[in-house]
Design an enzyme around this catalytic site. Structure first.
Site, short mmCIF file in Angstrom:
data_model
loop_
_atom_site.label_atom_id
_atom_site.label_comp_id
_atom_site.label_asym_id
_atom_site.label_seq_id
_atom_site.Cartn_x
_atom_site.Cartn_y
_atom_site.Cartn_z
CG HIS A 272 19.88 8.04 2.78
ND1 HIS A 272 20.81 8.49 3.69
CD2 HIS A 272 18.73 7.84 3.47
CE1 HIS A 272 20.24 8.56 4.88
NE2 HIS A 272 18.99 8.17 4.78
CD GLU A 325 12.29 7.47 2.75
OE1 GLU A 325 13.23 7.05 2.03
OE2 GLU A 325 12.47 8.23 3.73
#
Length: 386
Positions: A272, A325
């Site tokens: 991320h 996700e």
């Protein structure tokens, strides 16, 4: 590059990483702590304890509603789920035209049409109350538009929204035509809450840039949807699940991961740009997945464990952990959502955060207008004759 003078450009990191571009009271992401919040409340705690309508109210009005205000706000937004007749009539053509691209592409057209039909005007031409009314209407319409486009794409008739169902349960009902299982509806609701807002990500920033021009609210949201559609932003939940499919069986986990990591491939669902620790949304969604249990969940947990270990070995110091996700795809699969609806469902949540950001940005009269460094051929050459 010159760095003096009143309008001199200022060098900033590539991609604007870490650059503060405005002030906000909507929330923030603290990446080194693995924490994010909506206004003064932990977003994860809100997802565990509150309804989507509560958080929607918080983002728009700055307060969590009491029982009376929740009922009023829920009734107000439920009444806005129904589409104008001219928009409903156009959806079959939109669904046909975007059949290959999918419902998220169709949403860009359908939401623009809905805004025009509702008479949305430029933000700077209307007062704050009208902006709020437009934002509520857009947020309420998005799940209806997405569900209708999906069903039309499957050769099915759209299902009209129900005013008696909460936001998340109604979304599932419109997708399937059946009363949703309460556990699955609550799981989807917690996912929606956890993804309402997340700092100045690409789609939120896009919405605010468009809002700074004074464009109407639908234009701001359509731009944000375009940014969200990219696989490096909101387009990853189904791709993370595709990774599990590609690995296939537990005995292939290490070999598959090593091969693709060494080849320089991106492992969807890991890493991320903000978090240097575990994504708090992934912890929440992992817990939801485990509450369902089953082979898919067990396999996903094993892949997560081995991927983090192998990434730490092959890419030391990178702090690559699972992001939202990875288990988002697992949860949505368990709740019966088709994979082509994973990213659209993300949009159905994030539209509330985008709209809150647009409303905040509309209070600032300064257009967002950064600069770029020219690196082409030296200018000033004479134009050659034709």
């Amino acid at each position: 590059m010159p760095t003096t003078g009143r309008n001199a450009p200022i060098d900033v990191p590539r991609g604007l990483k870490g650059v503060i571009v405005t002030e906000t009271s909507l929330g923030d992401v603290r990446g080194t702590e693995g924490f994010y919040h909506y206004r003064e409340f932990s977003a994860v705690e809100l997802a565990e304890t509150r309804t989507f309508e509560d958080v929607w109210h918080l983002m728009f009005h700055g307060t969590l509603p009491d029982a009376s205000r929740r009922a009023a706000f829920t009734a107000e937004t439920a009444a806005l789920r129904h589409l104008p007749a001219e928009v409903t009539a156009a959806l079959p053509a939109v669904a046909r035209a975007t059949a290959l691209a999918g419902p998220l592409a169709g949403l860009r057209t359908a939401l623009s049409l809905a805004g025009a039909a509702a008479g949305f005007r430029p933000l700077y031409d209307v007062d704050p109350e009208r902006r709020r009314a437009d934002a509520l209407a857009a947020c309420a319409a998005v799940p209806t538009l997405l569900a209708a486009l999906h069903r039309l794409g499957q050769g099915l008739e759209p299902v009209a929204p129900r005013d008696d169902l909460p936001h998340a349960a109604n979304y599932l009902y419109m997708l399937t035509g059946q009363q949703p299982d309460p556990n699955r509806a609550r799981a989807v609701e917690r996912y929606l809450i956890s993804t309402v807002d997340h700092g100045f990500n690409a789609s939120t920033f896009t919405a605010r840039v468009i809002a700074s021009t004074g464009a109407d609210l639908a234009a701001c949201l359509v731009g944000a949807i375009g940014a969200l559609s990219g696989p490096l932003h909101g387009g990853a939940p189904s791709r993370a699940l595709d990774t599990l499919d590609a690995i296939g069986t537990p005995d292939r986990i290490d070999g598959w991961l090593r091969e693709h990591i060494l080849a320089g491939d991106r492992i969807m669902g890991f890493g991320h740009p903000v978090y240097t620790t575990e994504d708090p949304r992934s912890r929440l969604l992992k817990g939801i997945a485990r509450s369902f249990g089953g082979e898919l969940v067990d396999f996903a947990v094993r892949v997560e464990e081995r991927a983090e270990a192998i990434l730490a070995e092959l890419k030391p110091g990178r702090n690559l952990h699972i992001n939202v996700e990875f288990f988002a795809g697992v949860v949505m699969e368990l709740c019966g959502l088709p994979r082509e609806m994973f990213t659209p469902t993300f949009a159905a949540a994030r539209v509330a955060g985008w709209s809150a950001n647009v409303l905040e940005q509309a209070g600032d009269s300064k257009i967002i207008r950064p600069a770029a460094r020219y690196v082409g051929p030296p200018p000033g050459r004479p134009v050659p004759a034709a």
